[in-house]
Write a protein that holds these residues in place. Structure first.
Motif, PDB file in Angstrom:
ATOM      1  N   TRP A  73       0.830  -1.206   0.000  1.00  0.00           N
ATOM      2  CA  TRP A  73       0.000   0.000   0.000  1.00  0.00           C
ATOM      3  C   TRP A  73       0.865   1.258   0.000  1.00  0.00           C
ATOM      4  O   TRP A  73       0.538   2.240  -0.665  1.00  0.00           O
ATOM      5  N   GLY A  74       1.968   1.210   0.745  1.00  0.00           N
ATOM      6  CA  GLY A  74       2.868   2.357   0.769  1.00  0.00           C
ATOM      7  C   GLY A  74       3.458   2.651  -0.601  1.00  0.00           C
ATOM      8  O   GLY A  74       3.529   3.812  -1.021  1.00  0.00           O
ATOM      9  N   LEU A  75       3.873   1.597  -1.303  1.00  0.00           N
ATOM     10  CA  LEU A  75       4.426   1.792  -2.642  1.00  0.00           C
ATOM     11  C   LEU A  75       3.370   2.327  -3.610  1.00  0.00           C
ATOM     12  O   LEU A  75       3.664   3.176  -4.468  1.00  0.00           O
ATOM     13  N   ILE A  76       2.141   1.836  -3.498  1.00  0.00           N
ATOM     14  CA  ILE A  76       1.068   2.327  -4.367  1.00  0.00           C
ATOM     15  C   ILE A  76       0.802   3.804  -4.105  1.00  0.00           C
ATOM     16  O   ILE A  76       0.713   4.622  -5.039  1.00  0.00           O
ATOM     17  N   LEU A  77       0.675   4.182  -2.825  1.00  0.00           N
ATOM     18  CA  LEU A  77       0.404   5.579  -2.483  1.00  0.00           C
ATOM     19  C   LEU A  77       1.568   6.483  -2.882  1.00  0.00           C
ATOM     20  O   LEU A  77       1.360   7.610  -3.346  1.00  0.00           O
ATOM     21  N   TRP A  78       2.786   5.978  -2.717  1.00  0.00           N
ATOM     22  CA  TRP A  78       3.959   6.755  -3.119  1.00  0.00           C
ATOM     23  C   TRP A  78       3.959   7.005  -4.625  1.00  0.00           C
ATOM     24  O   TRP A  78       4.228   8.113  -5.090  1.00  0.00           O
ATOM     25  N   SER A  79       3.619   5.967  -5.386  1.00  0.00           N
ATOM     26  CA  SER A  79       3.552   6.123  -6.843  1.00  0.00           C
ATOM     27  C   SER A  79       2.462   7.102  -7.246  1.00  0.00           C
ATOM     28  O   SER A  79       2.658   7.942  -8.134  1.00  0.00           O
ATOM     29  N   VAL A  80       1.303   7.002  -6.585  1.00  0.00           N
ATOM     30  CA  VAL A  80       0.200   7.904  -6.909  1.00  0.00           C
ATOM     31  C   VAL A  80       0.553   9.343  -6.579  1.00  0.00           C
ATOM     32  O   VAL A  80       0.234  10.278  -7.321  1.00  0.00           O
ATOM     33  N   ALA A  81       1.248   9.542  -5.452  1.00  0.00           N
ATOM     34  CA  ALA A  81       1.546  10.900  -4.993  1.00  0.00           C
ATOM     35  C   ALA A  81       2.660  11.563  -5.790  1.00  0.00           C
ATOM     36  O   ALA A  81       2.584  12.755  -6.106  1.00  0.00           O
ATOM     37  N   PHE A  82       3.703  10.818  -6.125  1.00  0.00           N
ATOM     38  CA  PHE A  82       4.884  11.434  -6.719  1.00  0.00           C
ATOM     39  C   PHE A  82       5.056  11.167  -8.210  1.00  0.00           C
ATOM     40  O   PHE A  82       5.962  11.706  -8.836  1.00  0.00           O
ATOM     41  N   HIS A  83       4.203  10.335  -8.781  1.00  0.00           N
ATOM     42  CA  HIS A  83       4.324  10.042 -10.208  1.00  0.00           C
ATOM     43  C   HIS A  83       3.005  10.273 -10.940  1.00  0.00           C
ATOM     44  O   HIS A  83       2.790   9.714 -12.013  1.00  0.00           O
ATOM     45  N   ARG A  84       2.158  11.092 -10.369  1.00  0.00           N
ATOM     46  CA  ARG A  84       0.904  11.413 -11.046  1.00  0.00           C
ATOM     47  C   ARG A  84       1.165  12.453 -12.131  1.00  0.00           C
ATOM     48  O   ARG A  84       2.173  13.164 -12.122  1.00  0.00           O
TER      49      ARG A  84
END
Length: 265
Positions: A73-84
């Motif tokens: 979940w952390g990796l998913i949220l990190w991707s959503v936040a910083f690679h949107r």
């Protein structure tokens, strides 16, 4: 504020009320369990040493699963936040990264290690739960039949037999009396169809199969009380009424029970 805006907001507010109520109900339900129930992960309290082993394996599995979930979940949220996609960017894909060898090794090796560790602890605990010493002072022959149970307890050469009948409440079913802090051997047989001997507080069940003599042993804990038992294999019309109970008693009370009931049936 114009009437049009007010009317547009009313449906939105109405939708939020049921959602808020559902969330509140969920929070109340989640906090209804005691700390002890949470620590058991939904399993009933263990009354044998083998059940404690199963409980520890269950808890460890949940901890490992939740830890893995937190990382994912952390990796998913990190991707959503910083690679949107940026607001002012064109319809171009973000930079694509391929063949990152360290990352590929990481997500290949780590799951293999996790599965290996889980397999080791599962095999170790399974061997312990299934171990037979053949030295149990208390032996119980369990006969499952359509649709109840016959328990024959053998202790110091004395036998006590209890035969049940289909009931709607486990407290009214046949009662198997066992002593605390003792090793007990169960021999399972059936004259008709497949049943399953299940005491939830044992955290264990085993099939009762015609022509097959299944066995298992438990070491009871010092937890005198009456515990529910049932058949866990769909076996016919009155399957749901194949209820019984196990009563753990102090050794002195068990000795008295055997002495007074032996040969009385």
């Amino acid at each position: 504020m114009s009437p049009t805006r007010r009317s547009a907001r009313r449906p939105l507010a109405r939708r939020r009320v049921p959602r808020a109520a559902a969330l509140a109900l969920l929070l109340v339900s989640a906090t209804a369990c005691s700390a002890d129930e949470w620590s058991r992960g939904g399993l009933p309290g263990a009354i044998t040493k083998q059940a404690e082993t199963v409980q520890n394996l269950w808890n460890g599995s949940w901890i490992a699963a939740l830890a893995t979930g937190v990382v994912v979940w952390g990796l998913i949220l990190w991707s959503v936040a910083f690679h949107r996609k940026k607001k002012n960017s064109k319809d171009e894909l973000p930079p694509q990264v391929r063949y990152n060898l360290p990352i590929e090794i990481l997500y290949t090796v780590v799951p293999i290690i996790m599965v290996g560790v889980f397999f080791y602890f599962t095999a170790r605990d399974q061997n312990y739960v299934n171990a037979m010493t053949g030295q149990a002072p208390v032996k119980v022959k369990v006969e499952g039949f359509q649709w109840s149970w016959r328990f024959t307890t053998d202790y110091n050469g004395k036998k006590v037999e209890v035969v049940g009948k289909p009931v709607s409440d486990y407290t009214q079913g046949p009662q198997l009396v066992l002593p605390v802090n003792q090793k007990v051997e169960f021999d399972l047989v059936s004259p008709d169809v497949i049943h399953s001997f299940w005491v939830p507080a044992f955290h264990f069940k085993r099939d009762v199969i015609p022509g097959v003599e299944n066995k298992f042993e438990v070491d009871t804990l010092n937890k005198p009380a009456v515990y529910a038992g049932r058949c866990a294999e769909l076996c016919g019309t009155d399957h749901s009424r194949m209820l019984f109970n196990v009563k753990l008693v102090p050794q002195a009370e068990f000795d008295q029970y055997i002495a007074s009931q032996a040969g009385a049936q």
